[in-house]
Write a protein that holds these residues in place. Structure first.
Motif, short mmCIF file in Angstrom:
data_model
loop_
_atom_site.label_atom_id
_atom_site.label_comp_id
_atom_site.label_asym_id
_atom_site.label_seq_id
_atom_site.Cartn_x
_atom_site.Cartn_y
_atom_site.Cartn_z
N SER A 243 39.78 1.38 35.58
CA SER A 243 38.90 0.25 35.28
C SER A 243 39.69 -1.01 34.96
O SER A 243 40.91 -0.97 34.81
CB SER A 243 37.99 0.61 34.10
OG SER A 243 38.76 0.85 32.94
N SER A 244 38.97 -2.13 34.84
CA SER A 244 39.58 -3.40 34.45
C SER A 244 39.57 -3.47 32.94
O SER A 244 38.55 -3.78 32.33
CB SER A 244 38.77 -4.57 35.02
OG SER A 244 38.83 -4.54 36.41
N THR A 245 40.72 -3.15 32.36
CA THR A 245 40.78 -3.06 30.90
C THR A 245 40.97 -4.45 30.28
O THR A 245 40.87 -4.60 29.07
CB THR A 245 41.98 -2.20 30.48
OG1 THR A 245 43.16 -2.82 30.99
CG2 THR A 245 41.88 -0.80 31.03
N THR A 246 41.31 -5.44 31.09
CA THR A 246 41.67 -6.75 30.57
C THR A 246 40.43 -7.62 30.34
O THR A 246 39.31 -7.22 30.66
CB THR A 246 42.66 -7.43 31.55
OG1 THR A 246 42.20 -7.19 32.88
CG2 THR A 246 44.05 -6.86 31.44
N VAL A 247 40.66 -8.82 29.81
CA VAL A 247 39.52 -9.65 29.38
C VAL A 247 38.59 -10.01 30.54
O VAL A 247 37.37 -10.12 30.36
CB VAL A 247 40.05 -10.91 28.63
CG1 VAL A 247 38.93 -11.90 28.36
CG2 VAL A 247 40.67 -10.47 27.31
N GLY A 248 39.16 -10.18 31.74
CA GLY A 248 38.29 -10.43 32.90
C GLY A 248 37.26 -9.32 33.06
O GLY A 248 36.10 -9.57 33.40
N GLY A 249 37.68 -8.09 32.79
CA GLY A 249 36.78 -6.94 32.90
C GLY A 249 35.69 -6.94 31.84
O GLY A 249 34.66 -6.29 32.00
N ALA A 251 33.84 -9.47 30.84
CA ALA A 251 32.66 -10.20 31.32
C ALA A 251 31.90 -9.35 32.34
O ALA A 251 30.71 -9.09 32.19
CB ALA A 251 33.09 -11.52 31.94
N THR A 252 32.63 -8.86 33.33
CA THR A 252 31.97 -8.06 34.38
C THR A 252 31.35 -6.80 33.78
O THR A 252 30.25 -6.40 34.17
CB THR A 252 33.00 -7.60 35.44
OG1 THR A 252 34.00 -8.57 35.55
CG2 THR A 252 32.36 -7.30 36.75
N GLY A 253 32.06 -6.18 32.86
CA GLY A 253 31.63 -4.87 32.37
C GLY A 253 30.55 -4.91 31.31
O GLY A 253 29.95 -3.88 30.99
N ALA A 254 30.29 -6.11 30.76
CA ALA A 254 29.22 -6.22 29.77
C ALA A 254 28.01 -6.93 30.39
O ALA A 254 26.91 -6.86 29.84
CB ALA A 254 29.69 -6.98 28.54
N GLY A 255 28.25 -7.63 31.50
CA GLY A 255 27.16 -8.39 32.10
C GLY A 255 26.98 -9.74 31.44
O GLY A 255 25.90 -10.32 31.48
N VAL A 323 47.81 -12.61 31.13
CA VAL A 323 46.70 -12.07 31.95
C VAL A 323 45.36 -12.15 31.20
O VAL A 323 44.32 -12.41 31.80
CB VAL A 323 47.01 -10.61 32.37
CG1 VAL A 323 45.80 -9.94 32.97
CG2 VAL A 323 48.17 -10.57 33.35
N ASN A 324 45.42 -11.93 29.89
CA ASN A 324 44.19 -11.91 29.09
C ASN A 324 43.85 -13.27 28.48
O ASN A 324 42.76 -13.41 27.91
CB ASN A 324 44.33 -10.92 27.93
CG ASN A 324 44.36 -9.48 28.40
OD1 ASN A 324 43.38 -9.00 28.96
ND2 ASN A 324 45.45 -8.78 28.18
N GLY A 325 44.78 -14.20 28.51
CA GLY A 325 44.55 -15.46 27.79
C GLY A 325 44.39 -15.21 26.31
O GLY A 325 43.46 -15.73 25.67
N LEU A 326 45.29 -14.43 25.75
CA LEU A 326 45.14 -14.06 24.33
C LEU A 326 45.19 -15.30 23.44
O LEU A 326 46.06 -16.16 23.60
CB LEU A 326 46.24 -13.09 23.90
CG LEU A 326 46.26 -11.72 24.59
CD1 LEU A 326 47.37 -10.85 24.01
CD2 LEU A 326 44.90 -11.02 24.44
N THR A 327 44.25 -15.35 22.48
CA THR A 327 44.27 -16.45 21.52
C THR A 327 44.93 -16.01 20.22
O THR A 327 45.21 -16.83 19.36
CB THR A 327 42.84 -16.97 21.25
OG1 THR A 327 42.03 -15.84 20.89
CG2 THR A 327 42.26 -17.62 22.48
N GLY A 328 45.15 -14.72 20.07
CA GLY A 328 45.81 -14.21 18.87
C GLY A 328 46.26 -12.79 19.09
O GLY A 328 45.84 -12.12 20.05
#
Ligand code: IMP
Length: 430
Positions: A243-249, A251-255, A323-328
């Motif tokens: 699966s797409s474990t990263t932050v992009g996933g 959005a897709t995975g929660a709708g 890849v995730n654009g981590l803010t912290g």
């Protein structure tokens, strides 16, 4: 983490999973209205310690341990109904009220008994070291347009056709693997019909619910499973999950729309671990690695397998941050390093005469490189009772400062023990 502008936060593993996401979700869920799982399935094992009790959650978001928080399983998750209900029943037995607080996306795909069979039998040829929970085969059926979704349980005729197709595909594969096991349509139908009414009672159009919640100002915590280096696109392919474990996933995975996400907290251990096969550049295949495994109790929460241990790898986490654009960052298990006389941070990868600063796609290169280490003094003092950065020994602060600058992402939390209260909030809000 949450404030008037930051209402939707993703918690994401920035290594190979097992970073301590469960604990951070538990800490942050106090201020959340919703906690949502967006990918993976029962391969996850999120551990939360509360007082003398410890809970390991595989499918239900860790936010369930906070009364009043709504929890949801998104469309990107592959859901194993049997383990879901075992988990619900155990929570209820422990006095956790689940009723009316748990939602399941009607678009989520189901892990069927034959997916687990195929997962186990395919290991012989693939040797990924999967958790055996049927995750890969369920996502394969999803991408192959023959998966079974929660919504399909509403239509028994269609369900039977889908189960027939799923069993046929599984049996073809089992035969190819030389397995004597076979998926049986009637047995599968009986198993699924037994759980269908209970599952349908939890099912909803989650995207709509979350959209409304976000519009009305609710705070939403998205709970990632596994880690960025296990992402099917960005991880150490093929030694990854499906699966797409990263932050992009998320959005897709929660709708939820990507633009609805305001912050991403990357969870990292103060060192590195990996369970299963595949490259791990800073692996300590030594007595020291064994010592860290024992000190950190590094055994898989889902499978009990010993985790491979190594030094903190800033190339990996810098990559995950990008890849995730981590803010912290939340650095966990700092206390595990308390007794070591010196500690190391990997700053780059030496390949021949070059030093790589970017995490390569090529797993052959990853297996051949040698990590470049920066050594620092250990602190040899307990950090377990520290509640502010100033409470930490000077050498521990220096270690965290260096880690932060190498990864180029601010540290927001430091966890110094398994308990809920053993956490340092670096920038507490009023
Ligand atoms: P799968 O997700 O069961 O298909 O396993 C694929 C890879 O991901 C294997 O190396 C697993 O050990 C790893 N993996 C899956 N889930 C987790 C997790 O929650 N923590 C750490 N590793 C995981």
């Amino acid at each position: 983490m949450f404030d008037t502008k930051t209402r939707t936060v993703v918690i994401v593993g920035a290594q190979w999973g097992d970073e301590g996401k469960g604990k951070l979700v538990d800490v942050l869920a106090e201020r959340a209205d919703w906690v949502v799982r967006y990918q993976g399935g029962a391969n996850a094992g999120h551990t939360v310690h509360i007082g003398e009790d410890s809970f390991v959650l595989h499918q239900i978001p860790s936010g369930i341990l906070h009364g009043g928080v709504r929890c949801a399983i998104g469309n990107g998750v592959v859901l194993d109904p049997e383990t879901l209900f075992t988990e619900i029943d155990e929570l209820v037995k422990d006095g956790i009220d689940v009723e009316g607080r748990l939602y399941v996306s009607d678009r989520a795909h189901l892990v069927m008994p034959y997916h687990k069979l195929v997962d186990k039998e395919s290991e012989a040829s693939k040797a990924i070291g999967t958790t055996g929970r049927g995750i890969g085969p369920a996502y394969e059926d999803k991408a192959g347009r023959r998966g079974i979704r929660v919504v399909d349980l509403r239509h028994p005729g269609r369900l039977r056709e889908l189960v027939q197709r799923g069993c046929d595909t599984a049996n073809m594969r089992l035969e190819r693997f030389g397995s004597a096991q076979r998926a049986d349509v009637e047995q599968t139908m009986t198993a699924i019909e037994r759980v269908a009414p209970r599952l349908l009672a939890l099912a909803d159009d989650l995207g709509v619910l979350l959209h409304r919640a976000v519009k009305s100002g609710a705070s939403v915590l998205m709970e990632g499973a596994q880690g960025s280096l296990l992402d099917v696109d960005h991880g150490t392919y093929p030694f990854v999950t499906s699966s797409s474990t990263t932050v992009g996933g998320a959005a897709t995975g929660a709708g939820l729309a990507p633009t609805a996400i305001h912050a991403a907290l990357g969870i990292v251990k103060a060192y590195t671990t990996r369970v299963g096969n595949g490259p791990l550049p800073t692996e300590l295949d030594t007595e020291l690695g064994e010592r860290i495994r024992k000190l950190g109790n590094e055994y898989g929460a889902t499978t009990g397998r010993p985790r491979r241990c190594g030094w903190f790898d800033s190339v990996v986490v810098r990559y995950a941050s990008r890849v995730n654009g981590l803010t912290g960052l939340a650095v966990t298990k700092l206390d595990v390093l308390d007794t070591l006389d010196r500690v190391a941070l990997c700053t780059g990868y030496r390949v021949g005469d070059d030093v790589l600063q970017e995490f390569p796609a090529d797993i052959t290169a990853l297996e051949q490189l040698s990590p470049v280490y920066e050594w620092m003094d250990g602190w040899q003092q307990s950090t377990e009772s520290a509640r502010t950065i100033a409470d930490l020994p000077r050498a521990a602060r220096a270690y965290l400062d260096r880690l932060e600058s190498l990864v180029d992402t601010p540290i927001r939390y430091v966890s110094v023990g398994t308990r809920r209260d053993q956490i340092i909030d670096v920038a507490p809000q009023g």
